[in-house]
Write an enzyme that holds these catalytic residues in place. Structure first.
Site, PDB file in Angstrom:
ATOM      1  N   HIS A   1       0.836  -1.206   0.000  1.00  0.00           N
ATOM      2  CA  HIS A   1       0.000   0.000   0.000  1.00  0.00           C
ATOM      3  C   HIS A   1       0.868   1.253   0.000  1.00  0.00           C
ATOM      4  O   HIS A   1       1.948   1.274   0.605  1.00  0.00           O
ATOM      5  CB  HIS A   1      -0.986  -0.003   1.176  1.00  0.00           C
TER       6      HIS A   1
ATOM      7  N   ASP B   1      -0.542   4.289   0.776  1.00  0.00           N
ATOM      8  CA  ASP B   1      -1.084   5.291   1.703  1.00  0.00           C
ATOM      9  C   ASP B   1      -0.372   5.151   3.050  1.00  0.00           C
ATOM     10  O   ASP B   1       0.227   4.113   3.338  1.00  0.00           O
ATOM     11  CB  ASP B   1      -2.604   5.158   1.875  1.00  0.00           C
TER      12      ASP B   1
ATOM     13  N   ASP C   1       6.300   1.774   6.689  1.00  0.00           N
ATOM     14  CA  ASP C   1       4.911   1.316   6.517  1.00  0.00           C
ATOM     15  C   ASP C   1       4.158   2.218   5.569  1.00  0.00           C
ATOM     16  O   ASP C   1       3.645   3.224   5.990  1.00  0.00           O
ATOM     17  CB  ASP C   1       4.248   1.264   7.902  1.00  0.00           C
TER      18      ASP C   1
ATOM     19  N   GLU D   1      -5.108   1.017   2.722  1.00  0.00           N
ATOM     20  CA  GLU D   1      -4.820   0.004   3.736  1.00  0.00           C
ATOM     21  C   GLU D   1      -4.976   0.564   5.142  1.00  0.00           C
ATOM     22  O   GLU D   1      -5.486  -0.106   6.034  1.00  0.00           O
ATOM     23  CB  GLU D   1      -3.403  -0.550   3.540  1.00  0.00           C
ATOM     24  N   GLU D   2      -4.564   1.814   5.335  1.00  0.00           N
ATOM     25  CA  GLU D   2      -4.609   2.406   6.679  1.00  0.00           C
ATOM     26  C   GLU D   2      -6.021   2.821   7.087  1.00  0.00           C
ATOM     27  O   GLU D   2      -6.235   3.277   8.210  1.00  0.00           O
ATOM     28  CB  GLU D   2      -3.647   3.605   6.767  1.00  0.00           C
TER      29      GLU D   2
ATOM     30  N   HIS E   1     -22.480  24.350  32.756  1.00  0.00           N
ATOM     31  CA  HIS E   1     -21.536  24.876  33.736  1.00  0.00           C
ATOM     32  C   HIS E   1     -21.404  23.817  34.833  1.00  0.00           C
ATOM     33  O   HIS E   1     -22.400  23.394  35.426  1.00  0.00           O
ATOM     34  CB  HIS E   1     -22.095  26.182  34.303  1.00  0.00           C
TER      35      HIS E   1
ATOM     36  N   THR F   1     -14.629  25.265  33.310  1.00  0.00           N
ATOM     37  CA  THR F   1     -15.444  24.448  34.205  1.00  0.00           C
ATOM     38  C   THR F   1     -16.712  24.009  33.496  1.00  0.00           C
ATOM     39  O   THR F   1     -17.805  24.434  33.801  1.00  0.00           O
ATOM     40  CB  THR F   1     -15.781  25.238  35.471  1.00  0.00           C
TER      41      THR F   1
ATOM     42  N   SER G   1      -2.318  -6.252  11.695  1.00  0.00           N
ATOM     43  CA  SER G   1      -3.356  -6.800  10.836  1.00  0.00           C
ATOM     44  C   SER G   1      -3.088  -6.428   9.383  1.00  0.00           C
ATOM     45  O   SER G   1      -2.767  -5.289   9.080  1.00  0.00           O
ATOM     46  CB  SER G   1      -4.718  -6.227  11.224  1.00  0.00           C
TER      47      SER G   1
END
Lengths: 452, 452
Positions: B84, B86, B117, B150-151, B210, B312, B396
């Site tokens: 890949h 990408d 990668d 792929e990513e 709040h 807050t 994977s």
């Protein structure tokens, strides 16, 4: 006559307030430093125009303090008005229906960041003063002290107060930075919660890792942070920090009864918030939970990949901002220390934990039998036609405790906001009628207080 | 001769790769859509220059697929190279020591997003092919299929594969997108984990509140999310989603023994990651936890105020990205559904929960007794002088299971990265020697595989 003056000048009053609201005086964001100063300069000009004897901008280590006074006769009582001209950040900006710093009126409400908290409420005092000056009605002396760091903990106001005790000499502090129950049910805040605001950082591995290569074998700091945060409450909704409740003043049965007399409709409350169920400390009502019980909330959390799409990262760090609201007789510095020690003690050996304190403030209770409270009560009666109910407010104005300690002065909390005004949230707003009625009520307070 | 060609052309090889790395082909970020295409065009040109018969850019619903082939004799075996072009997003950018898309060599390592990668590893194949073409050594047919998603889950590759079964006819799939144990301990990946990647949204009140006014009375979605996330693991580090482990293939004692034979130094591992202790599922070693056990990690979390200073706020919403790594015989779609149902079922009535699935992929195991594995093993022996160790990889590459299912093809995972290459992290890098030795080993694989 007063009503008429306010009514005649209504459009100008609002126009001036809008000009002030257009200045994004966000004290928490250093990019707005110049805007914060601009907002101070604006207030200085308007106070001068309204007729004070003198007005100055006092430098601090942070944002400046605007101080002004009008002494008509040293023998008369002196009211010291406190407020703040800084505002909360506007994020998340995309949830605003109109730009936060371009005020608009819709359904008789002014929409803008700071419209209620606290520029709108401070400006009532400026215009009440103008009204009394123009109509020759000012019955006592008045001093104004308006700071630019309330939303970030009033770090430098304490020093200013300590260094200017003589100048700040007064008989009572008057603050409009709280809420009414409603225009139909006027109320006066008699209790405020304190605050400890913390930030924590949990570090796992020394760099972001690929969650495939390392996931399952290395502690994930986000998972660990979640687990640590979860452990901060027990199954009854109590804060599970050892010693947290040690100094909490429990209300007597009659005090609880009085507190719960304030009109409150749970169904309406849930509907207005869009929630199916409320959640809080077991054994207490909603009014008690927000008024007289301490709490812990995560105000912000972040870690790992938060952008669009998916990234399979096992991050190095996770962060959270966590604040606790305190009640009498908890002490902010003690709670900050208890939290710090506890949070470090529960950190598992897989991670390193840093705890930082942002700011704190002490809880405060004001008296309902004082001359000032009675004058405020009469002012509400005169303008609203109803006796105001004393209430406990969940928010914090740490300066109230400071004033008591350093100046020996009590405070009257005459707030004209509503809980539904969305302060600190997108679409903050403030009723035009709240603003105008507030001016009238403040003028009435001066009258009754000067007669004491 | 091969070594010499690679050595002579080393600077040009690296220069070309650097040009490719300069294109920020981040598939997850729609702002980089044009860059992703530019990276595809770059690859197309380089494959054409290296001598393929044909090369094309195939459109998909997302980012395009680059396909090329060189058929020297239909009677010879055909290798289908997958990879890949990408890359992962570069965030957090400020933790990079040099800009992620300006490659530099430091200590014989190439630093850039995608250096390992998978652009760096894909480019080894382009240059191995060029080497064989120039030296007249190509011993079999070759097809290249390099995708750009792929990513982000290879969403459109499945359709491409199904629609082009005839064109993709081959004898073996060859992929370089995994890691070696080290250059001293060559290894071949024989197992990959699958993936289910989810995103959750927890909504409390309909707007940011709040935290002083409402804190303690209204459920805080961040606290609730933390509690829900904490409940996803039990006290033994097991994933506490009912049914999660039902289909997990347990390894036999001898398989476990073989797996744990890979060189692993826990002290070195902890030192390299900067952690005092590891954490994982009770009863399993680190190699087992990342290789053969399924896991759950929070990849990102956000909610409330995350800017400078203090706000807050009791926020309306809190979010998290949560992914699970899967092992044989878990099925990604089933796990996605189990997670979704479980996460919704544990949502308390105070909040509303949305669960979305990003992408998934199936786990895969490759055979060690195949001709292709043997050829790969011989190639490593020839170049590294050592027999490679078969390992299970925690990451994977969902496409491996897809190839088996749709094309009936086995895969050889000849990866040349290192676990320490910081892929998916700041300062991703790839050893120059890994890159050059990889080219040599790929050429050797072609030779041995063609002899089968």
């Amino acid at each position: 006559m007063i009503k008429e003056y306010i009514s005649t000048n209504k459009d100008r009053f609002l126009g001036e307030l809008f000009d002030w609201l257009r200045i994004p005086s966000v004290s928490a964001d250093s990019r707005h430093k110049a805007d914060v100063r601009k907002a101070a300069e604006f207030l200085k000009e308007k106070l001068a125009a309204a007729g004070v004897d003198s007005v100055s901008i006092s430098e601090t280590k942070g944002h400046p303090i605007v101080y002004a006074e009008k002494i008509i006769n040293p023998a008369l009582p002196t009211i010291l008005v406190y407020g703040h001209y800084d505002v909360q950040p506007a994020d998340p900006i995309d949830l605003w229906d109109s730009p936060p710093f371009e005020p608009v009126v819709k359904n008789d409400k002014i929409y803008a960041r700071g419209s209620c908290d606290d520029k709108g409420q401070v400006y009532m005092h400026v215009k009440a003063f103008e009204t009394m000056m123009k109509l020759n009605l000012l019955p006592c002396n008045v001093k104004f002290m308006v700071e630019g760091e309330e939303e970030v903990g009033s770090d430098n106001l304490g020093t200013f107060v300590k260094e200017n005790k003589a100048k700040l000499k007064a008989d009572i502090i008057l603050i409009s930075d709280t809420a009414l129950i409603s225009l139909e049910h006027p109320s006066i805040t008699t209790g405020l919660r304190g605050l400890s605001y913390m930030e924590v950082e949990v570090t796992g591995p020394n760099r972001d890792l690929h969650s495939g290569v390392y996931g399952g074998a290395v502690a994930n700091p986000i998972n660990i942070l979640c687990s640590m945060i979860d452990s901060l409450h027990d199954e009854n909704g109590k804060v599970a920090i050892p010693g947290f409740y040690d100094k909490v003043a429990e209300l007597t049965a009659s005090e609880r009864l009085a507190l719960n007399k304030a009109p409150f409709d749970l169904d309406e409350y849930k509907k207005e918030l869009g929630i199916d169920e409320i959640k809080g400390e077991k054994g207490y009502t909603t009014l008690e939970r927000t008024g007289v019980r301490p709490t812990l909330d995560v105000n912000g959390i972040w870690g790992g990949y938060t952008g669009e799409g998916a990234k399979t990262v096992l991050p190095s760090k996770a962060h959270a901002k966590i604040s606790m609201r305190l009640v009498p007789n908890q002490i902010s510095s003690e709670i900050t220390e208890l939290f710090t020690k506890h949070f470090q003690s529960i950190a598992p050996k897989y991670v390193k934990v840093k705890v930082m304190a942002h700011h704190g403030g002490e809880p405060a209770v004001t008296q309902t039998d004082s001359e000032a409270y009675k004058a405020a009560s009469k002012a509400f009666e005169e303008v609203f036609g109803k006796t105001p109910i004393p209430t406990r407010d969940g928010g914090s104005i740490p300066i109230v405790a400071l004033f008591k300690k350093e100046l020996g002065l009590d405070t009257v909390l005459m707030g004209f906001g509503l809980d539904s005004d969305a302060i600190h949230s997108p679409n903050e707003h403030y009723g035009v009628n709240n603003f105008l009625t507030g001016i009238e009520t403040i003028v009435a307070f001066y009258k009754h207080y000067a007669k004491k």
